[in-house]
Scaffold this active site. Structure first.
Site, PDB file in Angstrom:
ATOM      1  N   LEU A   3      -2.824   4.922  -0.780  1.00 54.02           N
ATOM      2  CA  LEU A   3      -4.232   4.511  -0.727  1.00 54.02           C
ATOM      3  C   LEU A   3      -4.294   3.057  -0.271  1.00 54.02           C
ATOM      4  CD1 LEU A   3      -6.084   6.138  -3.744  1.00 54.02           C
ATOM      5  CD2 LEU A   3      -6.010   6.816  -1.349  1.00 54.02           C
ATOM      6  N   HIS A   4      -4.283   2.876   1.038  1.00 50.95           N
ATOM      7  CA  HIS A   4      -4.207   1.531   1.606  1.00 50.95           C
ATOM      8  C   HIS A   4      -5.406   0.665   1.207  1.00 50.95           C
ATOM      9  CE1 HIS A   4      -0.998   3.075   4.216  1.00 50.95           C
ATOM     10  NE2 HIS A   4      -1.803   4.061   4.564  1.00 50.95           N
ATOM     11  N   ASP A   5      -6.586   1.065   1.656  1.00 50.45           N
ATOM     12  CA  ASP A   5      -7.754   0.185   1.579  1.00 50.45           C
ATOM     13  C   ASP A   5      -8.220  -0.126   0.159  1.00 50.45           C
ATOM     14  OD1 ASP A   5      -7.592   0.212   4.322  1.00 50.45           O
ATOM     15  OD2 ASP A   5      -9.233   1.630   4.604  1.00 50.45           O
ATOM     16  N   THR A  37       0.816  -1.219   0.000  1.00 48.46           N
ATOM     17  CA  THR A  37       0.000   0.000   0.000  1.00 48.46           C
ATOM     18  C   THR A  37       0.850   1.270   0.000  1.00 48.46           C
ATOM     19  OG1 THR A  37      -0.289   0.174   2.424  1.00 48.46           O
ATOM     20  CG2 THR A  37      -1.841  -1.225   1.217  1.00 48.46           C
TER      21      THR A  37
END
Length: 318
Positions: free
Chosen positions: A239-241, A192
């Site tokens: 933008l992890h998720d 991520t």
């Protein structure tokens, strides 16, 4: 054929964008959205999920609030990242519908039970709700196809030197999930932190003439503020998720390796660490597909193309 999914989240800027990305694609069938505390307090994360679904005109998707604190620890939130509301930045609509009367675990159980196909769980916050589901509904394990989660890291953490936030908030819950025997895809910081959105990407999004893209651009404007701190060494904001949804839509964007992953639940120094055995040193069987690399440009293009779907005609189709 669409893939049934349940999104378990703690919105949160990147959770909101993951939800928006998922709902742009008919190959994913969201059976429910459930929420937990994490990026903000449980009342705020529940309200934020309702606000995002209201923006998307998707009041048909049932929403339920879940765990208000970790299994055995005090609640910790990331308001320093996500602001007072959890979604600071844009002017989101007030919710146009109410959450379900049941809690998150029972809504997930009901939807899994009713589904004629195995369901993929997509948790993007602390794993408390998922752990409670697995512990209380063992009869449903066989109907869970996979858990695609954002959490952990093979390398350094982002909340402590060793731990990523979602796992650190409730390591006991993560331990239950990783020991469940259900196939797991782990989207950790290793990947991520490569999925960075840059200033020029935000301007591409802002140029898309629809209200959802405008909202995402404004979410990212705020999200950028925290990540401009030079200590991180970022050019943009990770933008992890949304990596969870991007993997479901196009796994070819990612480099992955099957590994054994264990969760540290005791150590004062490394509590919440995901111990990733890349070199099979433990001899333990693998329990997770761990993502290590990403085609960043392909990821950004997927996001931009998905946001372009949200024309007024699309938003008013229901």
């Amino acid at each position: 054929m669409s893939r049934p999914i349940i999104l378990d989240c703690d919105p949160g800027h990147d959770d909101a964008i993951a939800l928006i990305l998922a709902l742009a694609h008919p190959e994913l069938n969201p059976l429910a959205v459930t929420t937990s505390a994490g990026n903000q307090t449980p009342d705020k994360t529940l309200n934020n999920a309702l606000r995002i679904l209201t923006l998307l005109n998707r009041s048909d998707i049932p929403v339920a609030g879940g765990a208000v604190k970790p299994l055995s620890r005090e609640l910790m939130i990331a308001d320093n990242v996500h602001g007072e509301t959890g979604l600071d930045g844009p002017a989101l609509p007030a919710p146009s519908f109410q959450p379900q009367a049941v809690n998150a675990v029972e809504l997930m159980a009901e939807k899994i039970r009713q589904s004629d196909k195995p369901v993929t769980l997509v948790p993007t916050g602390p794993l408390t709700n998922i752990a409670l589901l697995l512990a209380s509904h063992g009869e449903l394990h066989a109907k869970i196809e996979r858990i695609v989660l954002m959490g952990g890291a093979a390398g350094v953490g982002n909340w402590t030197p060793a731990a990523e936030f979602n796992i650190f908030v409730d390591p006991e819950a993560a331990d239950i999930v990783f020991k469940s025997g259900i196939p797991i895809t782990m989207c950790g910081l290793d990947v991520t932190h490569q999925a960075q959105i840059m200033d020029e990407d935000i301007e591409r999004i802002r140029a898309i003439p629809n209200p959802v893209a405008k909202c995402v651009a404004e979410l990212l404007d705020f999200f950028m503020i925290y990540h401009r701190d030079p200590k991180w060494g970022f050019v943009g904001a990770p933008l992890h998720d949304p990596c969870t949804i991007a993997w479901l839509l196009n796994p070819a964007l990612f480099d992955a390796q099957d590994c054994w992953v264990g969760i540290e639940t005791q150590s004062e120094l490394t509590l919440g660490m995901t111990v990733v055995d890349r070199y099979q040193l433990t001899g333990k069987p693998t329990n997770a597909t761990v993502l290590f690399g990403i085609d960043r440009q392909g990821f950004v293009d997927l996001l931009v193309d998905s946001l372009a779907v949200y024309t007024p005609t699309y938003l008013n189709r229901r």
